[in-house]
Design a protein around this motif. Structure first.
Motif, short mmCIF file in Angstrom:
data_model
loop_
_atom_site.label_atom_id
_atom_site.label_comp_id
_atom_site.label_asym_id
_atom_site.label_seq_id
_atom_site.Cartn_x
_atom_site.Cartn_y
_atom_site.Cartn_z
N ARG A 109 17.10 9.60 13.13
CA ARG A 109 16.22 10.84 12.73
C ARG A 109 15.92 10.73 11.21
O ARG A 109 15.00 10.95 10.60
CB ARG A 109 17.07 12.26 13.08
N ALA A 110 16.92 10.19 10.41
CA ALA A 110 16.94 9.81 9.08
C ALA A 110 15.62 8.91 8.84
O ALA A 110 14.75 9.13 7.87
CB ALA A 110 18.08 9.50 8.32
N CYS A 111 15.49 7.91 9.60
CA CYS A 111 14.75 6.76 9.51
C CYS A 111 13.15 7.47 10.00
O CYS A 111 12.28 7.25 8.97
CB CYS A 111 14.77 5.65 10.41
N LYS A 112 13.12 8.33 10.64
CA LYS A 112 11.50 9.02 11.20
C LYS A 112 11.29 9.97 9.83
O LYS A 112 10.05 9.76 9.68
CB LYS A 112 11.90 9.79 12.36
N ARG A 113 12.46 10.54 9.22
CA ARG A 113 12.07 11.40 8.19
C ARG A 113 11.35 10.54 6.81
O ARG A 113 10.50 10.91 6.51
CB ARG A 113 12.94 12.44 7.66
N ILE A 114 12.08 9.64 6.84
CA ILE A 114 11.69 8.57 5.47
C ILE A 114 10.21 8.05 5.92
O ILE A 114 9.38 8.01 4.99
CB ILE A 114 12.84 7.40 5.42
N LYS A 115 10.18 7.50 7.20
CA LYS A 115 8.75 6.91 7.50
C LYS A 115 7.46 7.80 7.27
O LYS A 115 6.50 7.36 6.94
CB LYS A 115 8.69 6.56 8.95
N MET A 116 7.76 9.17 7.35
CA MET A 116 6.82 10.30 7.31
C MET A 116 6.80 10.76 5.79
O MET A 116 5.58 11.37 5.64
CB MET A 116 7.26 11.25 8.04
N LEU A 117 7.25 10.17 4.91
CA LEU A 117 7.10 10.60 3.65
C LEU A 117 5.96 9.91 2.91
O LEU A 117 5.62 8.77 3.07
CB LEU A 117 8.33 10.21 2.55
N PRO A 118 5.18 10.66 2.31
CA PRO A 118 3.88 10.23 1.60
C PRO A 118 4.33 9.02 0.32
O PRO A 118 5.42 9.60 -0.11
CB PRO A 118 3.10 11.34 1.23
N ILE A 119 3.44 8.40 -0.20
CA ILE A 119 3.52 7.66 -1.48
C ILE A 119 3.04 8.91 -2.31
O ILE A 119 2.21 9.48 -2.27
CB ILE A 119 2.66 6.43 -1.63
N PRO A 120 3.94 9.16 -3.50
CA PRO A 120 3.50 10.26 -4.41
C PRO A 120 2.38 9.89 -5.09
O PRO A 120 2.21 8.63 -5.29
CB PRO A 120 4.74 10.11 -5.46
N ALA A 121 1.61 11.00 -5.44
CA ALA A 121 0.35 10.58 -6.24
C ALA A 121 0.54 9.90 -7.67
O ALA A 121 -0.50 9.44 -7.75
CB ALA A 121 -0.20 12.28 -6.51
N LYS A 122 1.68 10.25 -8.29
CA LYS A 122 1.75 9.50 -9.43
C LYS A 122 3.23 8.98 -9.73
O LYS A 122 4.06 9.64 -9.22
CB LYS A 122 1.50 10.69 -10.65
N ASP A 123 2.88 7.86 -10.18
CA ASP A 123 4.47 7.45 -11.06
C ASP A 123 5.09 8.49 -11.87
O ASP A 123 4.23 8.75 -12.96
CB ASP A 123 4.15 6.05 -11.73
N PRO A 124 6.28 8.94 -11.84
CA PRO A 124 6.70 9.92 -12.57
C PRO A 124 7.10 9.50 -14.07
O PRO A 124 7.05 10.44 -14.83
CB PRO A 124 8.38 10.25 -11.89
N ALA A 125 7.07 8.17 -14.43
CA ALA A 125 7.28 7.54 -15.70
C ALA A 125 5.88 7.51 -16.36
O ALA A 125 5.74 7.69 -17.58
CB ALA A 125 8.15 6.69 -15.72
N THR A 126 5.24 6.88 -15.78
CA THR A 126 3.76 6.33 -16.32
C THR A 126 2.53 7.40 -16.16
O THR A 126 1.76 7.46 -16.93
CB THR A 126 3.40 5.04 -15.97
N GLY A 127 2.84 8.13 -15.11
CA GLY A 127 1.47 9.08 -14.81
C GLY A 127 0.37 8.32 -14.01
O GLY A 127 -0.45 8.58 -13.47
N GLY A 128 0.57 7.01 -13.75
CA GLY A 128 -0.32 6.03 -13.06
C GLY A 128 -0.18 5.91 -11.51
O GLY A 128 0.74 6.52 -11.13
N VAL A 129 -1.02 5.30 -10.96
CA VAL A 129 -1.11 5.12 -9.34
C VAL A 129 0.12 4.33 -9.20
O VAL A 129 0.64 3.41 -9.89
CB VAL A 129 -2.20 4.36 -8.99
N MET A 130 0.90 4.48 -8.07
CA MET A 130 2.15 3.50 -7.82
C MET A 130 1.72 2.31 -7.06
O MET A 130 2.04 2.28 -5.96
CB MET A 130 3.18 4.44 -6.99
N VAL A 131 1.21 1.61 -7.95
CA VAL A 131 0.71 0.36 -7.36
C VAL A 131 1.50 -0.58 -6.52
O VAL A 131 1.39 -1.11 -5.50
CB VAL A 131 0.23 -0.54 -8.66
N GLU A 132 2.76 -0.46 -7.06
CA GLU A 132 3.86 -1.52 -6.24
C GLU A 132 4.26 -0.63 -4.90
O GLU A 132 4.44 -1.68 -4.11
CB GLU A 132 5.21 -1.51 -7.19
N TRP A 133 3.92 0.42 -4.80
CA TRP A 133 4.29 0.97 -3.42
C TRP A 133 3.26 0.92 -2.77
O TRP A 133 3.13 0.75 -1.54
CB TRP A 133 4.73 2.35 -3.59
N HIS A 134 1.88 0.96 -3.21
CA HIS A 134 0.61 1.00 -2.22
C HIS A 134 0.55 -0.53 -1.99
O HIS A 134 -0.08 -0.84 -0.93
CB HIS A 134 -0.49 1.21 -3.13
#
Length: 191
Positions: A143-168
């Motif tokens: 169940r935890a794995c399913k919840r994790i897989k459903m999470l979207p990539i955040p719109a912005k990196d919390p530190a830089t404000g840029g796109v989370m290139v490494e995650w994309h």
């Protein structure tokens, strides 16, 4: 803004799902640190439900309902993380450093300065859960794995404000080994 970014890769191990997304450590992301400066940066970049506290939990845990960012406002702290070669790494952060922790990555505080002060935040203000590997059943883990897989990539990196290139740029869950891992768990639980 950010002087360097360290990248840590993980794969499932035991009952810790880890993540196809890399854990990121932004060094000197918020020069000088400070709880207010860190929380304002996180909120500006869409990471809210903020807290500040003298450290984090001193036991290994992960989250399945959200990713998490942790900023060091004052002092230093050492983490034990379920990432890197051999499955576990120790990472020390100092005032101004920010860690972006994908859901599923286990973490705990194993050392700190007397004046440690940390701030946390979650994309879109999501609520977090607290999961410890030793208390998980196979069904709870799935169940935890399913919840994790459903999470979207955040719109912005919390530190830089840029796109989370490494995650994309991260591999799909199939390439990351998650499907193989779930099939192995299914086979193990049917025995």
């Amino acid at each position: 803004m950010v002087n360097t970014t360290e990248i840590f890769i993980s794969k499932p191990q035991g009952m810790i799902p880890n993540s196809r997304f890399p854990l990121l450590v932004h060094r000197k992301a918020i020069p000088g640190g400070g709880a207010n400066a860190i929380k304002v940066r996180f909120q500006t970049n869409g990471w809210s439900n903020n807290w500040d506290y003298p450290g984090i939990y001193e036991y290994a845990h992960f989250h399945s309902t959200t990713h998490e960012c942790l900023g060091c406002a004052k002092g230093w702290m050492e983490f034990k993380l379920s990432v890197g070669e051999g499955g576990w790494s120790q990472v020390k952060i100092k005032a101004g450093d920010v860690i972006i922790m994908p859901a599923g990555v286990s973490h705990e505080m194993i050392g700190q300065s007397a004046d440690i002060h940390m701030c946390g935040g979650y994309p879109d203000g999501r609520d977090w859960d607290d999961i410890q590997e030793e208390f998980l059943s196979v069904e709870d883990y799935k169940r935890a794995c399913k919840r994790i897989k459903m999470l979207p990539i955040p719109a912005k990196d919390p530190a830089t404000g840029g796109v989370m290139v490494e995650w994309h740029a991260a591999p799909s869950s199939v390439d990351g080994g998650w499907n193989d891992w779930c099939h192995a768990l299914d086979a193990r639980s049917s025995i």
